[in-house]
Design a protein around this motif. Structure first.
Motif, mmCIF file in Angstrom:
data_model
loop_
_atom_site.group_PDB
_atom_site.id
_atom_site.type_symbol
_atom_site.label_atom_id
_atom_site.label_comp_id
_atom_site.label_asym_id
_atom_site.label_seq_id
_atom_site.Cartn_x
_atom_site.Cartn_y
_atom_site.Cartn_z
ATOM 1 N N ASN A 32 -7.519 15.621 -8.953
ATOM 2 C CA ASN A 32 -6.138 15.702 -9.438
ATOM 3 C C ASN A 32 -5.116 15.290 -8.377
ATOM 4 O OD1 ASN A 32 -6.623 17.061 -12.154
ATOM 5 N ND2 ASN A 32 -7.679 18.453 -10.761
ATOM 6 N N LEU A 33 -5.588 14.519 -7.388
ATOM 7 C CA LEU A 33 -4.741 14.028 -6.300
ATOM 8 C C LEU A 33 -4.158 15.166 -5.463
ATOM 9 C CD1 LEU A 33 -2.767 11.226 -8.225
ATOM 10 C CD2 LEU A 33 -4.858 10.973 -6.868
ATOM 11 N N HIS A 34 -4.820 16.313 -5.446
ATOM 12 C CA HIS A 34 -4.328 17.465 -4.694
ATOM 13 C C HIS A 34 -5.243 17.851 -3.538
ATOM 14 C CE1 HIS A 34 -1.206 17.872 -7.633
ATOM 15 N NE2 HIS A 34 -0.783 19.017 -7.121
ATOM 16 N N GLY A 35 -6.166 16.979 -3.165
ATOM 17 C CA GLY A 35 -6.975 17.249 -1.989
ATOM 18 C C GLY A 35 -6.083 17.372 -0.770
ATOM 19 N N GLY A 36 -6.251 18.441 0.007
ATOM 20 C CA GLY A 36 -5.430 18.649 1.194
ATOM 21 C C GLY A 36 -4.198 19.496 0.962
ATOM 22 N N GLU A 37 -3.988 19.958 -0.272
ATOM 23 C CA GLU A 37 -2.844 20.840 -0.540
ATOM 24 C C GLU A 37 -3.233 22.282 -0.190
ATOM 25 O OE1 GLU A 37 0.101 20.088 -1.099
ATOM 26 O OE2 GLU A 37 0.141 18.074 -1.954
ATOM 27 N N PHE A 38 -3.498 22.486 1.094
ATOM 28 C CA PHE A 38 -3.977 23.781 1.568
ATOM 29 C C PHE A 38 -2.984 24.909 1.313
ATOM 30 C CE2 PHE A 38 -5.443 20.655 4.968
ATOM 31 C CZ PHE A 38 -6.626 20.376 4.328
ATOM 32 N N GLY A 39 -1.717 24.559 1.249
ATOM 33 C CA GLY A 39 -0.668 25.566 1.129
ATOM 34 C C GLY A 39 -0.720 26.373 -0.152
ATOM 35 N N GLY B 102 -0.148 5.863 10.014
ATOM 36 C CA GLY B 102 -1.156 6.174 9.012
ATOM 37 C C GLY B 102 -1.051 5.326 7.764
ATOM 38 N N ALA B 103 0.161 4.993 7.368
ATOM 39 C CA ALA B 103 0.334 4.139 6.191
ATOM 40 C C ALA B 103 -0.310 2.773 6.422
ATOM 41 C CB ALA B 103 1.814 3.978 5.873
ATOM 42 N N VAL B 104 -0.150 2.244 7.623
ATOM 43 C CA VAL B 104 -0.743 0.937 7.931
ATOM 44 C C VAL B 104 -2.265 1.032 8.014
ATOM 45 C CG1 VAL B 104 -0.922 -0.871 9.689
ATOM 46 C CG2 VAL B 104 1.314 0.010 9.020
ATOM 47 N N TYR C 192 0.869 -1.180 0.000
ATOM 48 C CA TYR C 192 0.000 0.000 0.000
ATOM 49 C C TYR C 192 0.900 1.224 0.000
ATOM 50 C CZ TYR C 192 -3.185 3.642 1.566
ATOM 51 O OH TYR C 192 -3.912 4.800 1.666
ATOM 52 N N LEU C 193 0.545 2.220 -0.797
ATOM 53 C CA LEU C 193 1.374 3.415 -0.975
ATOM 54 C C LEU C 193 0.483 4.645 -0.857
ATOM 55 C CD1 LEU C 193 4.427 3.822 -2.024
ATOM 56 C CD2 LEU C 193 3.378 4.204 -4.256
ATOM 57 N N GLU C 194 0.930 5.645 -0.055
ATOM 58 C CA GLU C 194 0.128 6.861 0.082
ATOM 59 C C GLU C 194 1.003 8.060 0.402
ATOM 60 O OE1 GLU C 194 -2.083 9.051 -0.680
ATOM 61 O OE2 GLU C 194 -3.645 7.540 -0.321
ATOM 62 N N ASN C 195 0.512 9.239 0.052
ATOM 63 C CA ASN C 195 1.189 10.503 0.341
ATOM 64 C C ASN C 195 1.415 10.663 1.838
ATOM 65 O OD1 ASN C 195 0.221 13.483 1.293
ATOM 66 N ND2 ASN C 195 1.709 13.604 -0.374
ATOM 67 N N ASP C 196 2.558 11.252 2.203
ATOM 68 C CA ASP C 196 2.927 11.336 3.619
ATOM 69 C C ASP C 196 1.958 12.176 4.453
ATOM 70 O OD1 ASP C 196 3.771 13.676 2.361
ATOM 71 O OD2 ASP C 196 5.897 13.333 2.748
ATOM 72 N N ALA C 197 1.460 13.294 3.904
ATOM 73 C CA ALA C 197 0.505 14.110 4.665
ATOM 74 C C ALA C 197 -0.808 13.363 4.865
ATOM 75 C CB ALA C 197 0.255 15.434 3.954
ATOM 76 N N ASN C 198 -1.233 12.612 3.852
ATOM 77 C CA ASN C 198 -2.447 11.802 4.002
ATOM 78 C C ASN C 198 -2.248 10.718 5.055
ATOM 79 O OD1 ASN C 198 -3.848 13.252 2.081
ATOM 80 N ND2 ASN C 198 -3.363 11.857 0.411
ATOM 81 N N CYS C 199 -1.038 10.164 5.105
ATOM 82 C CA CYS C 199 -0.738 9.157 6.127
ATOM 83 C C CYS C 199 -0.791 9.775 7.528
ATOM 84 C CB CYS C 199 0.634 8.535 5.881
ATOM 85 S SG CYS C 199 0.682 7.396 4.480
ATOM 86 N N ALA C 200 -0.252 10.979 7.667
ATOM 87 C CA ALA C 200 -0.319 11.661 8.961
ATOM 88 C C ALA C 200 -1.770 11.866 9.377
ATOM 89 C CB ALA C 200 0.411 13.002 8.876
ATOM 90 N N GLY C 201 -2.612 12.183 8.413
ATOM 91 C CA GLY C 201 -4.033 12.332 8.703
ATOM 92 C C GLY C 201 -4.688 11.022 9.093
#
Length: 300
Positions: free
Chosen positions: A146-153, A284-286, A98-107
């Motif tokens: 576009n896989l950019h959900g959560g890119e608040f910055g 979060g990754a797990v 399983y692979l995911e963006n690091d910020a999404n994993c933190a969430g």
């Protein structure tokens, strides 16, 4: 009890550990991030072979991660962008990946066993060199078209847009705070830390104190916008600055000032710090791995 190899790929280090299905982390360690893709794959293979009891591999990484395993965008680890990393790791180890963006994993860590547990609609924002995060609707991660959900910055706070310096990440991140103070003091920003900036303010430096106050104001403005864009139950704040005992109090003070000046919208965001710090991406990754398997089972 199932256990998983959790890996967090960063620009400087690859952190790893064993995470159980009930959110217990053991065997934590880190190594310098390999310089090539093949070296990274060899590292992951060696780790998986040294842990004979693991049921799968969960990976946290930078970039826009697609469900099929391709990591779009760019990062400090350029070789992970382009190839199908999920497929390569799976072929190298013989295990489900399983692979995911690091910020999404933190969430995900916060939703699983942190300060977002039991809640449906949550925003998690991570403040550091930029501002990123994750969006959860009905407990599920929203990645966006576009896989950019959560890119608040990338949010714009200044209507007089001159360049990329007007995005939120370059106005209200910890890096932005350090750069402003370094410019004021005419020193190299690489020689200054966020902790030192706050120490200068607390020592009575009037100019630095004003920069810090502006920093909290800009954070509050962005958080106020996020509240009215999504209306979550809670906005959780992570990153190194979340360890400051006065963070929530300072942002709440600025939110009160903003709401006091606006008579149309009086909902005050509910904010709190994230529960997890250094282990968040591994946990979060797990959790993402477990959620992904749940969804697959439901579709059968």
């Amino acid at each position: 009890m199932k256990n998983f190899l959790a890996i967090d790929i960063g620009g400087t280090f690859v952190k790893y550990g064993v995470v159980s299905e009930n959110a217990v982390v053991t065997r934590l360690n880190k190594v310098k991030t390999p310089e090539t893709l093949q070296s990274l794959l060899d590292l992951i293979k060696d780790l998986s072979q040294s842990l004979s009891t693991i049921s799968g591999i969960a990976v946290s990484c930078p970039g826009a991660v697609s469900d099929d395993g391709i990591i779009y965008g760019s990062s400090a680890v350029p070789y992970i962008h382009g190839p199908n990393m999920k497929q390569l790791i799976g072929e190298t180890t013989g295990l489900h990946v399983y692979l995911e963006n690091d910020a999404n994993c933190a969430g995900y860590a916060e939703i699983w066993d942190g300060n977002g547990k039991g809640k449906n609609d949550v925003l998690v924002m991570v403040i550091g060199t930029g501002i990123g995060g994750a969006i959860f609707k009905n407990g599920s991660l929203h990645k966006g078209a576009n896989l950019h959900g959560g890119e608040f910055g990338y949010m714009l706070l200044n209507h007089n847009i001159s360049n990329s310096d007007d995005v939120w990440s370059r106005l209200a991140s910890t890096k932005a705070l350090v750069k402003k103070v370094a410019a004021l003091k005419q020193i190299d920003s690489n020689t200054l830390s966020g902790e030192q900036v706050f120490e200068l303010a607390e020592s009575g430096d009037v100019e630095v104190t004003q920069i810090v106050e502006d920093f909290f104001h800009l954070l509050a403005v962005g958080i106020y916008n996020l509240q009215y864009i999504y209306d979550p139950e809670v906005i959780l704040i992570g990153g190194g600055i979340s360890q400051r005992a006065d963070l929530i109090e300072k942002i709440n003070q600025k939110l009160d000032l903003i709401i006091g000046k606006i008579d149309l919208a009086k909902i005050k965001p509910s904010i709190a710090t994230c529960k997890f710090a250094q282990h968040a991406n591994l946990l979060g990754a797990v959790y993402g791995y477990l959620k992904s398997n749940e969804i697959k089972m439901q579709r059968r």
